[in-house]
Design a protein around this motif. Structure first.
Motif, PDB file in Angstrom:
ATOM      1  N   ILE A 184       0.840  -1.195   0.000  1.00  0.00           N
ATOM      2  CA  ILE A 184       0.000   0.000   0.000  1.00  0.00           C
ATOM      3  C   ILE A 184       0.878   1.249   0.000  1.00  0.00           C
ATOM      4  O   ILE A 184       0.598   2.217  -0.706  1.00  0.00           O
ATOM      5  N   THR A 185       1.969   1.216   0.759  1.00  0.00           N
ATOM      6  CA  THR A 185       2.886   2.364   0.820  1.00  0.00           C
ATOM      7  C   THR A 185       3.523   2.621  -0.546  1.00  0.00           C
ATOM      8  O   THR A 185       3.590   3.772  -0.993  1.00  0.00           O
ATOM      9  N   ASP A 186       3.976   1.557  -1.205  1.00  0.00           N
ATOM     10  CA  ASP A 186       4.564   1.709  -2.544  1.00  0.00           C
ATOM     11  C   ASP A 186       3.525   2.234  -3.532  1.00  0.00           C
ATOM     12  O   ASP A 186       3.821   3.089  -4.368  1.00  0.00           O
ATOM     13  N   THR A 187       2.305   1.725  -3.430  1.00  0.00           N
ATOM     14  CA  THR A 187       1.212   2.175  -4.299  1.00  0.00           C
ATOM     15  C   THR A 187       0.949   3.656  -4.090  1.00  0.00           C
ATOM     16  O   THR A 187       0.793   4.422  -5.045  1.00  0.00           O
ATOM     17  N   ALA A 188       0.924   4.065  -2.818  1.00  0.00           N
ATOM     18  CA  ALA A 188       0.704   5.474  -2.484  1.00  0.00           C
ATOM     19  C   ALA A 188       1.817   6.339  -3.065  1.00  0.00           C
ATOM     20  O   ALA A 188       1.549   7.430  -3.588  1.00  0.00           O
ATOM     21  N   ASP A 189       3.048   5.865  -2.992  1.00  0.00           N
ATOM     22  CA  ASP A 189       4.178   6.613  -3.549  1.00  0.00           C
ATOM     23  C   ASP A 189       4.035   6.804  -5.053  1.00  0.00           C
ATOM     24  O   ASP A 189       4.267   7.897  -5.573  1.00  0.00           O
ATOM     25  N   TYR A 244      -5.144   3.104   0.797  1.00  0.00           N
ATOM     26  CA  TYR A 244      -5.903   2.065   1.492  1.00  0.00           C
ATOM     27  C   TYR A 244      -7.405   2.268   1.274  1.00  0.00           C
ATOM     28  O   TYR A 244      -8.142   1.305   1.058  1.00  0.00           O
ATOM     29  N   SER A 245      -7.859   3.503   1.270  1.00  0.00           N
ATOM     30  CA  SER A 245      -9.273   3.792   1.011  1.00  0.00           C
ATOM     31  C   SER A 245      -9.682   3.363  -0.392  1.00  0.00           C
ATOM     32  O   SER A 245     -10.783   2.842  -0.598  1.00  0.00           O
ATOM     33  N   LEU A 246      -8.814   3.588  -1.378  1.00  0.00           N
ATOM     34  CA  LEU A 246      -9.091   3.154  -2.748  1.00  0.00           C
ATOM     35  C   LEU A 246      -9.239   1.637  -2.815  1.00  0.00           C
ATOM     36  O   LEU A 246     -10.111   1.114  -3.509  1.00  0.00           O
ATOM     37  N   VAL A 247      -8.390   0.939  -2.075  1.00  0.00           N
ATOM     38  CA  VAL A 247      -8.441  -0.524  -2.048  1.00  0.00           C
ATOM     39  C   VAL A 247      -9.698  -0.999  -1.324  1.00  0.00           C
ATOM     40  O   VAL A 247     -10.428  -1.857  -1.815  1.00  0.00           O
ATOM     41  N   LEU A 263      -9.652   0.419  -6.474  1.00  0.00           N
ATOM     42  CA  LEU A 263      -8.355  -0.105  -6.880  1.00  0.00           C
ATOM     43  C   LEU A 263      -8.270  -1.559  -6.412  1.00  0.00           C
ATOM     44  O   LEU A 263      -8.152  -1.819  -5.221  1.00  0.00           O
ATOM     45  N   PRO A 264      -8.363  -2.508  -7.345  1.00  0.00           N
ATOM     46  CA  PRO A 264      -8.334  -3.922  -6.955  1.00  0.00           C
ATOM     47  C   PRO A 264      -7.013  -4.305  -6.298  1.00  0.00           C
ATOM     48  O   PRO A 264      -5.940  -3.865  -6.716  1.00  0.00           O
ATOM     49  N   ALA A 265      -7.114  -5.122  -5.250  1.00  0.00           N
ATOM     50  CA  ALA A 265      -5.937  -5.592  -4.526  1.00  0.00           C
ATOM     51  C   ALA A 265      -6.257  -6.958  -3.926  1.00  0.00           C
ATOM     52  O   ALA A 265      -7.411  -7.381  -3.899  1.00  0.00           O
ATOM     53  N   ILE A 266      -5.222  -7.627  -3.457  1.00  0.00           N
ATOM     54  CA  ILE A 266      -5.403  -8.920  -2.800  1.00  0.00           C
ATOM     55  C   ILE A 266      -4.731  -8.885  -1.438  1.00  0.00           C
ATOM     56  O   ILE A 266      -3.851  -8.061  -1.192  1.00  0.00           O
ATOM     57  N   ARG A 267      -5.170  -9.784  -0.572  1.00  0.00           N
ATOM     58  CA  ARG A 267      -4.551  -9.913   0.748  1.00  0.00           C
ATOM     59  C   ARG A 267      -3.611 -11.104   0.719  1.00  0.00           C
ATOM     60  O   ARG A 267      -3.972 -12.178   0.269  1.00  0.00           O
ATOM     61  N   ILE A 268      -2.410 -10.903   1.218  1.00  0.00           N
ATOM     62  CA  ILE A 268      -1.350 -11.906   1.164  1.00  0.00           C
ATOM     63  C   ILE A 268      -0.852 -12.204   2.569  1.00  0.00           C
ATOM     64  O   ILE A 268      -0.737 -11.305   3.399  1.00  0.00           O
ATOM     65  N   GLY A 269      -0.523 -13.439   2.814  1.00  0.00           N
ATOM     66  CA  GLY A 269       0.131 -13.831   4.050  1.00  0.00           C
ATOM     67  C   GLY A 269      -0.802 -13.982   5.228  1.00  0.00           C
ATOM     68  O   GLY A 269      -1.996 -13.691   5.165  1.00  0.00           O
ATOM     69  N   SER A 270      -0.226 -14.448   6.329  1.00  0.00           N
ATOM     70  CA  SER A 270      -1.015 -14.722   7.532  1.00  0.00           C
ATOM     71  C   SER A 270      -1.558 -13.447   8.173  1.00  0.00           C
ATOM     72  O   SER A 270      -2.581 -13.484   8.846  1.00  0.00           O
TER      73      SER A 270
END
Length: 96
Positions: A15-20, A30-33, A38-45
């Protein structure tokens, strides 16, 4: 040369890289997601959000197209007609 940006072949952005990339705050990204704009996926535990680089590029291109169409519409003969104004919603209600 020490480049702090993510590896150019990285498929996913935080999200930080996307914001940059978008030059907005991480909260705005984060609000866009969260809104689904803005499509995104959740990764990891921990379920951290990731935005695919190609999806972000498509999002940016779509925003440019939206801006272009809005500009063309506003330059048209209908651009100053309130009922047809681009992006505005005017609802008429009926009495029952």
């Amino acid at each position: 040369m020490n480049d702090p940006s993510p590896h150019p072949l990285a498929r996913f952005l935080t999200i930080t890289d996307t914001a940059d990339v978008l030059n907005i705050s991480a909260g705005q990204a984060y609000s866009l997601v969260r809104s689904g704009e803005l499509p995104a996926i959740r990764i990891g535990s921990k379920g951290q959000w990731r935005v695919e680089r190609d999806v972000l590029e498509s999002y940016i291109e779509a925003k440019y197209e939206e801006s272009r169409r809005s500009s063309l519409w506003n330059q048209s003969d209908f651009g100053n007609v309130a009922e047809f104004a681009f992006g505005e919603s005017h609802h008429r209600t009926r009495s029952t």
